[in-house]
Every structure is written in C-alpha cells, then in structure tokens.
Design a protein around this motif. Structure first.
Motif, PDB file in Angstrom:
ATOM      1  N   GLU A 141       0.857  -1.185   0.000  1.00 18.67           N
ATOM      2  CA  GLU A 141       0.000   0.000   0.000  1.00 18.67           C
ATOM      3  C   GLU A 141       0.896   1.239   0.000  1.00 18.67           C
ATOM      4  N   PRO A 142       1.348   1.672  -1.172  1.00 14.74           N
ATOM      5  CA  PRO A 142       2.336   2.755  -1.237  1.00 14.74           C
ATOM      6  C   PRO A 142       1.756   4.165  -1.325  1.00 14.74           C
ATOM      7  N   ARG A 143       0.435   4.321  -1.321  1.00 19.55           N
ATOM      8  CA  ARG A 143      -0.138   5.645  -1.532  1.00 19.55           C
ATOM      9  C   ARG A 143       0.185   6.572  -0.356  1.00 19.55           C
ATOM     10  N   VAL A 144       0.856   7.670  -0.648  1.00 22.05           N
ATOM     11  CA  VAL A 144       1.300   8.614   0.378  1.00 22.05           C
ATOM     12  C   VAL A 144       0.154   9.546   0.754  1.00 22.05           C
ATOM     13  N   THR A 145      -0.113   9.649   2.055  1.00 22.06           N
ATOM     14  CA  THR A 145      -1.232  10.468   2.527  1.00 22.06           C
ATOM     15  C   THR A 145      -0.810  11.646   3.397  1.00 22.06           C
ATOM     16  N   ALA A 146       0.462  11.720   3.815  1.00 24.72           N
ATOM     17  CA  ALA A 146       0.914  12.836   4.653  1.00 24.72           C
ATOM     18  C   ALA A 146       2.432  12.791   4.759  1.00 24.72           C
ATOM     19  N   ASP A 157       5.997  15.105   6.848  1.00 28.90           N
ATOM     20  CA  ASP A 157       6.513  16.237   7.615  1.00 28.90           C
ATOM     21  C   ASP A 157       8.030  16.183   7.576  1.00 28.90           C
ATOM     22  N   LEU A 158       8.655  17.350   7.686  1.00 34.94           N
ATOM     23  CA  LEU A 158      10.098  17.487   7.589  1.00 34.94           C
ATOM     24  C   LEU A 158      10.643  18.063   8.887  1.00 34.94           C
ATOM     25  N   ARG A 159      11.794  17.526   9.315  1.00 40.96           N
ATOM     26  CA  ARG A 159      12.502  18.040  10.483  1.00 40.96           C
ATOM     27  C   ARG A 159      13.957  18.261  10.110  1.00 40.96           C
ATOM     28  N   VAL A 160      14.455  19.475  10.346  1.00 41.38           N
ATOM     29  CA  VAL A 160      15.861  19.799  10.109  1.00 41.38           C
ATOM     30  C   VAL A 160      16.434  20.333  11.414  1.00 41.38           C
ATOM     31  N   ASP A 161      17.448  19.666  11.952  1.00 38.62           N
ATOM     32  CA  ASP A 161      18.086  20.111  13.186  1.00 38.62           C
ATOM     33  C   ASP A 161      19.524  19.613  13.213  1.00 38.62           C
ATOM     34  N   ASP A 162      20.170  19.695  14.370  1.00 39.86           N
ATOM     35  CA  ASP A 162      21.571  19.284  14.474  1.00 39.86           C
ATOM     36  C   ASP A 162      21.763  17.800  14.195  1.00 39.86           C
ATOM     37  N   CYS A 163      20.687  17.024  14.284  1.00 41.75           N
ATOM     38  CA  CYS A 163      20.787  15.592  14.020  1.00 41.75           C
ATOM     39  C   CYS A 163      20.738  15.280  12.534  1.00 41.75           C
ATOM     40  N   GLY A 164      20.359  16.239  11.725  1.00 44.92           N
ATOM     41  CA  GLY A 164      20.292  16.001  10.295  1.00 44.92           C
ATOM     42  C   GLY A 164      18.955  16.382   9.702  1.00 44.92           C
ATOM     43  N   VAL A 165      18.632  15.765   8.592  1.00 47.97           N
ATOM     44  CA  VAL A 165      17.383  16.002   7.868  1.00 47.97           C
ATOM     45  C   VAL A 165      16.551  14.738   7.944  1.00 47.97           C
ATOM     46  N   ARG A 166      15.335  14.855   8.474  1.00 47.84           N
ATOM     47  CA  ARG A 166      14.447  13.701   8.588  1.00 47.84           C
ATOM     48  C   ARG A 166      13.099  14.033   7.955  1.00 47.84           C
ATOM     49  N   ILE A 167      12.542  13.084   7.246  1.00 49.34           N
ATOM     50  CA  ILE A 167      11.235  13.259   6.607  1.00 49.34           C
ATOM     51  C   ILE A 167      10.354  12.082   6.987  1.00 49.34           C
ATOM     52  N   LEU A 168       9.242  12.371   7.637  1.00 51.38           N
ATOM     53  CA  LEU A 168       8.236  11.350   7.918  1.00 51.38           C
ATOM     54  C   LEU A 168       7.268  11.277   6.741  1.00 51.38           C
ATOM     55  N   ILE A 169       7.021  10.070   6.274  1.00 51.82           N
ATOM     56  CA  ILE A 169       6.089   9.856   5.172  1.00 51.82           C
ATOM     57  C   ILE A 169       5.131   8.753   5.577  1.00 51.82           C
ATOM     58  N   ARG A 170       3.850   9.039   5.521  1.00 57.34           N
ATOM     59  CA  ARG A 170       2.891   8.015   5.914  1.00 57.34           C
ATOM     60  C   ARG A 170       2.022   7.582   4.735  1.00 57.34           C
ATOM     61  N   THR A 171       1.604   6.336   4.832  1.00 57.27           N
ATOM     62  CA  THR A 171       0.620   5.780   3.915  1.00 57.27           C
ATOM     63  C   THR A 171      -0.571   5.378   4.784  1.00 57.27           C
ATOM     64  N   TYR A 172      -1.578   4.781   4.176  1.00 59.08           N
ATOM     65  CA  TYR A 172      -2.726   4.363   4.974  1.00 59.08           C
ATOM     66  C   TYR A 172      -2.356   3.316   6.024  1.00 59.08           C
ATOM     67  N   SER A 173      -1.329   2.524   5.768  1.00 59.46           N
ATOM     68  CA  SER A 173      -1.032   1.405   6.670  1.00 59.46           C
ATOM     69  C   SER A 173       0.299   1.509   7.390  1.00 59.46           C
ATOM     70  N   SER A 174       1.178   2.430   6.981  1.00 60.27           N
ATOM     71  CA  SER A 174       2.532   2.426   7.539  1.00 60.27           C
ATOM     72  C   SER A 174       3.065   3.848   7.694  1.00 60.27           C
ATOM     73  N   MET A 175       4.211   3.939   8.411  1.00 60.00           N
ATOM     74  CA  MET A 175       4.945   5.192   8.528  1.00 60.00           C
ATOM     75  C   MET A 175       6.409   4.904   8.223  1.00 60.00           C
ATOM     76  N   TRP A 176       7.015   5.818   7.452  1.00 51.91           N
ATOM     77  CA  TRP A 176       8.414   5.678   7.069  1.00 51.91           C
ATOM     78  C   TRP A 176       9.157   6.954   7.396  1.00 51.91           C
ATOM     79  N   GLU A 177      10.435   6.829   7.718  1.00 57.10           N
ATOM     80  CA  GLU A 177      11.263   8.000   7.972  1.00 57.10           C
ATOM     81  C   GLU A 177      12.522   7.915   7.120  1.00 57.10           C
ATOM     82  N   LEU A 178      12.790   9.003   6.407  1.00 58.63           N
ATOM     83  CA  LEU A 178      14.028   9.145   5.656  1.00 58.63           C
ATOM     84  C   LEU A 178      15.005   9.930   6.521  1.00 58.63           C
TER      85      LEU A 178
END
Length: 295
Positions: free
Chosen positions: A211-216, A218-239
């Motif tokens: 189920e790869p359809r992206v529904t939301a 958010d981006l976070r940039v701080d001293d730890c680096g660049v992180r992007i949360l990407i959610r689908t209907y069934s899962s959450m992923w972080e880059l």
C-alpha cells in the motif's frame, strides 16, 4: 487578524493526561534514538473537526497543533492542544477549500507561517492547485480571522492528486508528494505572486509495501540532520540524512519503518517541537490523536 465572536474554545475536559506531560515537548532529541509504540494522547474535541487530513506543530505557540478538515468545506484551521482539546479556530476570509489535504509550519520573515495544501484531486480534473501561506496567529479567543496569501501552481505533466505537504525551514520552499499506487513524485511548489507557477519535480518515492499511496508528510531539520516522515494508509516511514542534505538527496535514503497507530484512514503526521516525538490523527468522526515518542 480580526477577532470574531467566540464559537469554540475548550470543549470537554481541558486537562492533559498525566502519563503524557507537556514537559516532554521541551526535552532535547537524542540523535539516533528508537521510537516507542504509538499511544493515545486524547480525543479531538472541537465541534466540526471530524475529517482531519493534516497536522502541524505551532511555532508561535508551543504545545499547539494546527489541523483542518479534508475535502470541500469552510476554509478554517483548528488549533488544538497536543491532547486534542480545542484552543480556537482561524478563518481564512475569502479563501476556498476545494480539497485541503495537508498543513505544515515554518518561520517566514520575522514571524511564523502555516502552509495549507489545497492539492487534493481524486478525479485528476483540476487545472491548477493552490498553496496557502497563513500568518500563524499567536493568540486565540474563540474564532479569529487570519491573514494569508494564496499561490496557484500547475503541474508540468498534467493533474496529480497530492495529499502530503512539507516545508523546508532552510529556505521556506514547499513540497508535495503525489498519491498514487506506483512511484510517487516529489514536486517543489514555487510560490509566485500575481502569476501561475509551475511545479518542479525533484525526486521520487516508493514505499516498500503493498500500500504505497502517500497520505501525509513532515520534515525536520536540526543538528541531528534532515528527517522526513512519510505516511501511507497502513505504515509510517522515515528518511534520515546528514545535516545539509538537499531535499532531492534526502529522498535517496532508504526508508526506515517507524511506529504508527492503527487508524482506519490515517492522513496526517507532524513532528512535535522537540523533534523527538510525532503525532497522527484519524480521519473521520470522533478523531483521536496518537503520539509516538523516543525511548
């Protein structure tokens, strides 16, 4: 902003659950920490907030979340505590809500802004879409009117349905991720006054699941680096990428599966102010906010 007669303030119990103290919002993020499982933070109480499709953590008022309903309706933003109780409503006078799908927050000039993506297009019929830049209100007394700017954008390759928006705090550029059953496209959405802008493709994304359809997002940039949360209907992923990584290069990172609450139709996610927690909310009647923290 212009104050209107109070319509909603705090409906229901206004206290915060003892097991989720607000002090956690001020704790420092431990780089590389592991997220714990999702926990219920509280029910969303304002009347009319019943088809929520986006979340953003306030910059002007710590401990506040901004959200909005999906689909056509009133052009309004709900201010919530991190436990779901209502703090007020911001109306965008004269704006339209064709299909609002996500919201993000970022500093703009000397203040803070909220960015709303009117980019939903299930039938792929819209000639253009719109990004709203809203001056984030610092005070709430029931219902207020907020100042905003509207920016129209056209895609270079025809209509897309996009439900995920994030804004890079380093240059305030806004991005959307298309919602589709194959590889999604990440578009930068230029905000140009008095003229139609053309979206710029910068990256692609494919969730490693059925189920790869992206529904939301958010981006976070701080001293730890660049992180992007990407959610689908069934899962959450972080880059996850090192500090200084561009948005295009951040999407070259391998997605890491992170916890998410079981939600019938999850279409929202936001990092909290500390960067060590994030929240989601259900889309539908009786919405509930869920919270994931670092161990």
């Amino acid at each position: 902003m212009r104050y209107l007669p109070a319509v909603v303030a705090c409906i229901g119990a206004c206290g915060s659950p003892a097991e989720l103290p607000d002090a956690s919002l001020d704790a420092g993020y431990a780089c590389g920490c592991a997220y714990s499982g999702a926990r219920v933070a509280g029910a969303v109480t304002p009347h009319g907030a019943n088809e929520l499709s986006g979340l953003a953590a306030s910059i002007a008022t710590p401990g506040t979340l901004w959200t909005h309903n999906d689909g056509p309706g009133m052009a309004r933003l709900f201010a919530l505590s991190t436990y779901g109780t209502g703090n007020g409503i911001a109306i965008l006078p004269g704006a339209t809500a064709v299909d609002w799908e996500d919201i993000a927050s970022a500093r703009c000039g000397a203040g803070a802004c909220l960015y709303v993506a009117d980019t939903g297009d299930n039938d792929l019929t819209r000639a253009s879409v719109r990004i709203y830049e809203v001056d984030e209100p610092a005070e709430f007394r029931g219902m207020i009117e907020a100042n905003y700017r509207a920016f129209d954008v056209v895609y270079p390759d025809g209509p897309h349905d996009a439900e995920a928006l994030f804004v890079d705090p380093r240059d305030q550029a806004s991005y959307v991720i298309t919602k589709q059953s194959t590889i999604a496209t990440v578009f930068r959405m230029p905000r140009q006054t008095a003229t139609m802008a053309t979206a710029v493709p910068v990256a692609t994304f494919l969730a490693p699941e059925n189920e790869p359809r992206v529904t939301a997002a958010d981006l976070r940039v701080d001293d730890c680096g660049v992180r992007i949360l990407i959610r689908t209907y069934s899962s959450m992923w972080e880059l996850r990428s090192p500090a200084g990584t561009s948005i295009a290069d951040a999407f070259a990172a391998s997605p890491v599966s992170v916890p998410v609450a079981v939600e019938a139709q999850g279409e929202a996610v936001a990092y909290l102010a500390s960067g060590q927690e994030y929240v989601t909310v259900t889309d539908g009647s009786d919405p509930v906010i869920a919270r994931v923290a670092c161990d």
